[in-house]
Design an enzyme around this catalytic site. Structure first.
Site: not given
Ligand SMILES: *Cc1c(COP(=O)(O)O)cnc(C)c1O
Length: 396
Positions: A186, A114, A61, A211
């Site tokens: 992000d 998101y 962890r 992604k």
């Molecule tokens: C999918 C996504 C998230 C969240 O990510 P997870 O891996 O599903 O928890 C956050 N920001 C963006 C831009 C995303 O496309």
């Protein structure tokens, strides 16, 4: 590392960062250290590791050698001082929010982030006394107007999900820093292959590695990258205490996906650069938002800030929601699924899917209309993607 990573091309760095040969066996692929805990040679060594006087692993962890390779690789690609791998993109975000915010603090965020990123701040962090204002951050005047003395964090997603609006990172960093606030970006949509927010002044970068970075639609994972060692040290204990850590096997798979990031992004982007103008001239399409089209409102800024327009396209059909639903129900090659950045083309409807938890007035104000369709172009032959779009649009 035996090379100087500063002089490597981005594709080379993507393949080699954090890829040291295993010193005990010579294994070229990274070993998976599937262990929860690490033995100490002595009581004194255990104490020294807990005190931070000696490097070395303690408990997964708090850090793991397989995960550490992935963290080193993404930190190098983003130009950060340190990175922390997380179980998901959402746990990356929540780790940063818990680390940096306290009661009475205010957050300014991009209105079309998101969906769950906005919901967790507005619905859950609000219960702990954190207030927030979500505005179109592509509009710098709106950002300036939203900032208050108690604003501690500015959260920007660029390109934004799913409107593809592009925010000027250097300008927003200046606004945030003038107010003593942290800029969190992000960078999921662009990936470090196309955009490095730290170069523009971001303090922290987060990813859903679910992604583009992993890229194979088989892992949920996240990452927090800090621009400075001081920020990394501030977030690291919260990451450990919250238990947002990544599993070593998940880290290994994500590392494997990361190695082909540059070539996947090149291929899918080439596809999107063909698909977007084709969609734009299609009689059933009302409008298309893609940073590679001159019709994009921040086309010039995108050129300046990004190494390429990427492979995400949003569009609206004439006939709105009803036409969109008919089209989505007729795709054959493309997959009707949320998520993005995989090798396969994915298509979805944000108003009923990723952004369904957002109240409709907020959603419309953020530019996410009822009929907006989001397409993540994959690495298939582009003729096949266009043929599928064409037959599905005929049904709309
Ligand atoms: C999918 C996504 C998230 C969240 O990510 P997870 O891996 O599903 O928890 C956050 N920001 C963006 C831009 C995303 O496309």
């Amino acid at each position: 590392m035996t090379y100087d990573s500063k002089h490597l091309g981005r594709s080379t760095l993507t393949i080699h960062a954090g890829s040291e040969i295993d010193p005990t066996t010579g294994a070229v692929a990274p070993p998976i250290y599937q262990t929860s805990t690490f033995a100490f040679a002595s009581c004194e060594q255990g104490a020294a590791r807990f005190a931070g006087q000696e490097d070395g692993f303690i408990y997964t962890r708090m850090g793991n050698p397989t995960t550490a390779r992935l963290e080193a690789a993404v930190a190098a690609l983003e130009g950060g001082a340190g990175a922390l791998a997380t179980s998901s993109g959402m746990s990356a975000l929540c780790t940063v929010l818990v680390a940096l915010l306290g009661q009475g603090d205010h957050v300014v965020g991009s209105s079309s982030v998101y969906g769950p990123s906005r919901v967790v701040i507005e619905r859950d962090f609000s219960r702990f006394g954190v207030t927030s204002t979500f505005v179109e951050t592509a509009d710098l005047a709106a950002v300036k107007a939203a900032v208050r003395p108690e604003t501690r964090l500015v959260l920007v997603e660029t390109p934004a999900n799913p409107t593809m609006a592009i925010t000027d990172l250097a300008a927003v960093a200046a606004i945030a820093h003038a107010n003593g606030a942290t800029l969190l970006v992000d960078n999921t949509f662009a990936s470090p292959a196309l955009q490095r927010p730290i170069e523009w002044g971001a303090d922290v970068v987060m990813h859903s590695m679910t992604k583009f970075i992993n890229g194979h639609s088989d892992i949920v994972a996240g990452m927090v990258v800090s621009a400075t060692e001081a920020m990394h040290r501030r977030i690291r204990p919260v990451h450990a205490y919250l238990g947002a850590c990544m599993d070593p096997h998940q880290a290994w798979l994500t590392l494997r996906g990361l190695r082909t990031l540059a070539m996947r992004v090149r291929t899918s982007q080439a596809g999107a650069l063909t698909v977007a103008p084709w969609l734009e001239q299609h009689p059933k399409v009302e409008w298309v938002r893609y940073p590679g089209l001159p019709s994009h409102p921040q086309y010039e800024l995108g050129h300046r800030q990004m190494d390429g327009p990427g492979s995400l396209i949003s569009f609206e059909l004439r006939g709105g929601l009803e036409a969109g639903v008919r089209m989505l129900n007729h795709v054959k090659l493309m997959t009707l699924a949320v998520s993005l950045g995989g090798v396969e083309s994915l298509i979805q409807h944000p108003a009923s899917m990723t952004h369904a938890a957002m109240p409709r007035p907020d959603r419309l104000a953020a530019g996410i209309s009822d009929g907006l369709v989001r397409l993540s172009v994959g690495c298939e032959d582009v003729e096949d993607v266009i043929a599928d779009l064409s037959q599905a649009l005929d049904q709309a």
